[in-house]
Design an enzyme around this catalytic site. Structure first.
Site, PDB file in Angstrom:
ATOM      1  N   SER A 181     -13.905   0.939  11.307  1.00 37.44           N
ATOM      2  CA  SER A 181     -14.153   0.019  10.205  1.00 37.44           C
ATOM      3  C   SER A 181     -13.007  -1.002  10.127  1.00 37.44           C
ATOM      4  CB  SER A 181     -14.325   0.806   8.906  1.00 37.44           C
ATOM      5  OG  SER A 181     -14.795  -0.008   7.860  1.00 37.44           O
ATOM      6  N   ARG A 230     -16.109   2.020  -6.442  1.00 31.87           N
ATOM      7  CA  ARG A 230     -16.253   3.053  -5.415  1.00 31.87           C
ATOM      8  C   ARG A 230     -17.711   3.473  -5.244  1.00 31.87           C
ATOM      9  NH1 ARG A 230     -13.895   4.157  -0.806  1.00 31.87           N
ATOM     10  NH2 ARG A 230     -13.787   6.377  -0.304  1.00 31.87           N
ATOM     11  N   ASP A 236     -25.740   2.590  10.817  1.00 30.84           N
ATOM     12  CA  ASP A 236     -24.681   1.892  10.079  1.00 30.84           C
ATOM     13  C   ASP A 236     -25.198   0.496   9.730  1.00 30.84           C
ATOM     14  OD1 ASP A 236     -22.428   0.653   9.101  1.00 30.84           O
ATOM     15  OD2 ASP A 236     -21.168   1.071  10.853  1.00 30.84           O
ATOM     16  N   HIS A 244     -22.424   4.366   8.052  1.00 30.28           N
ATOM     17  CA  HIS A 244     -21.088   3.845   8.381  1.00 30.28           C
ATOM     18  C   HIS A 244     -20.028   4.939   8.427  1.00 30.28           C
ATOM     19  CE1 HIS A 244     -17.987   0.844   8.806  1.00 30.28           C
ATOM     20  NE2 HIS A 244     -17.356   1.257   7.714  1.00 30.28           N
ATOM     21  N   ASP A 245     -20.138   5.934   7.572  1.00 26.67           N
ATOM     22  CA  ASP A 245     -19.150   7.013   7.532  1.00 26.67           C
ATOM     23  C   ASP A 245     -19.161   7.898   8.772  1.00 26.67           C
ATOM     24  OD1 ASP A 245     -17.760   6.446   5.256  1.00 26.67           O
ATOM     25  OD2 ASP A 245     -18.719   7.950   3.993  1.00 26.67           O
TER      26      ASP A 245
END
Length: 384
Positions: free
Chosen positions: A157, A227, A322, A355-356
């Site tokens: 990232s 968040r 992602d 994405h994680d």
């Protein structure tokens, strides 16, 4: 907390801090007269000093990438899945360096630090920094540690953006760049998500223009919302479906605005936990670091011309689900490198986690990552 330290862990580690008195001129034209930098190391630097690997963290990351600070820790460092003896970044071969970037809130000088000129927290007076600034600071850290050239600079990232910037700004100082779940610059959609996150903090009544330290308040609600927005973009639709579906906490509708769906509970929990461990001004700063990243801006907005400066070999990894930094964005990087005749390996990993994924121990991903790292010669040898 571990009862026994796992055999493939780097074990108990102690963060180190260096104080740098050499003034740092930033891209914003401001000068930081001095700063503290916190970092951790795992493994040992060999006699040739050619086995050093730099770990670059993402938006909410920090220097504690692997191992434990104490036996009472509830979990190891944020990339413990990939760093340690026998892991993708094998600490039996590599000397690994992980730092908390400038502007962070885990010991390195940032908005929550004391401004020596005022005796108060920097707050909103802390200068906005860029990936280019971070790489300059990382190069100074390499000098301090006696590392003339990194075996690899690795990151996912925002961390991958730092690896890319290294290949452009200090092409002779790294042999490999590992760029994971990354993009050559943010899309308008990504900037929009960051702006929503920023506004949630900026409009919190407890923010006080970033001077909440002096008001003995904290923009907790704003940081929680920021968040929550971020987490939605880190997970794929498939990951949310598998993890939560439309499951209800109580098994039935409550006909109100309290938490009913499991996904709501998850997002609130993530937001609450994060708000207790992160500085609001740092979060704002980190989102701007992302927005400003565009190394091609200095090279006529031509990514191929930009990456023509690179001398290292590349591994680029993307993940099929992602959507924050989609595989198409990674392929932009790969295409530019191929156009310039650079040595690049590319893998698009089929994974439902979004994405994680770069933080997780996904077998195919770990295999690709490990195989590439094993081929990096250190001390004149590749891994057997």
């Amino acid at each position: 907390m571990p009862v026994v330290i796992p055999a493939d862990s780097v074990g108990l580690v102690t963060p180190q801090t260096i104080h740098v008195d050499t003034p740092l001129t930033l891209e914003c034209k401001r000068v930081l007269p001095a700063y503290d930098l916190v970092y951790e190391t795992y493994g040992e630097l060999n006699d040739a000093a050619d086995n050093a690997v730099l770990i670059c963290h993402a938006l909410s990351g920090h220097h504690h990438a692997a191992g434990y600070h104490a036996m009472t820790d509830t979990k190891p460092g944020w990339w413990d899945e990939c760093i340690g003896p026998g892991k993708a970044i094998d600490t039996r071969r590599f000397f690994v360096v992980a730092l908390n970037n400038l502007g962070g809130c885990h010991g390195t000088t940032g908005p929550a630090s004391i401004n020596p000129e005022t005796g108060q927290n920097w707050g909103p007076d802390f200068p906005l920094v860029t990936v280019k600034d971070w790489v300059q600071v990382q190069a100074r850290l390499a000098d301090y540690l006696g590392i003339k050239q990194w075996a690899a600079v690795v990151g996912g990232s925002l961390g991958g953006m730092q690896a890319l910037q290294w290949s452009v700004d200090y092409p002779e100082r790294l042999r490999h760049a590992v760029v994971i779940a990354c993009a050559p610059k943010l899309s308008a959609q990504n900037i929009a998500f960051n702006e929503v996150a920023r506004q949630s903090i900026l409009t919190d009544p407890d923010f006080h223009g970033g001077r909440f330290y002096q008001h003995d308040t904290y923009p907790r609600r704003g940081l929680i919302l920021a968040r929550m927005v971020g987490h939605i973009t880190y997970l794929s639709d498939e990951a949310m479906k598998q993890k939560f579906g439309r499951d209800l906490r109580s098994g039935q509708f409550m006909y109100g605005f309290d938490v009913e769906f499991q996904v709501e509970s998850y997002l609130r929990h993530q937001g609450e936990t994060f708000s207790r461990n992160f500085d609001a001004n740092t979060y704002l700063l980190m989102t701007k670091v992302l927005d400003y990243f565009d190394p091609a801006r200095e090279y006529e907005h031509d990514l191929a011309k930009t990456l023509a400066r690179a001398q290292c070999k590349f591994l680029v990894v993307s993940f099929t689900t992602d959507w924050r930094f989609s595989p198409a964005r990674s392929r932009e990087i790969v295409d530019a490198l191929i156009h310039e005749g650079k040595d690049v390996s590319y893998a698009d990993i089929d994974a439902p986690q979004g994405h994680d994924s770069f933080l997780l121990s996904i077998p195919r991903y770990v295999d690709v990552f490990s195989s590439y790292m094993k081929r990096i010669p250190v001390g004149g040898h590749c891994a057997s």
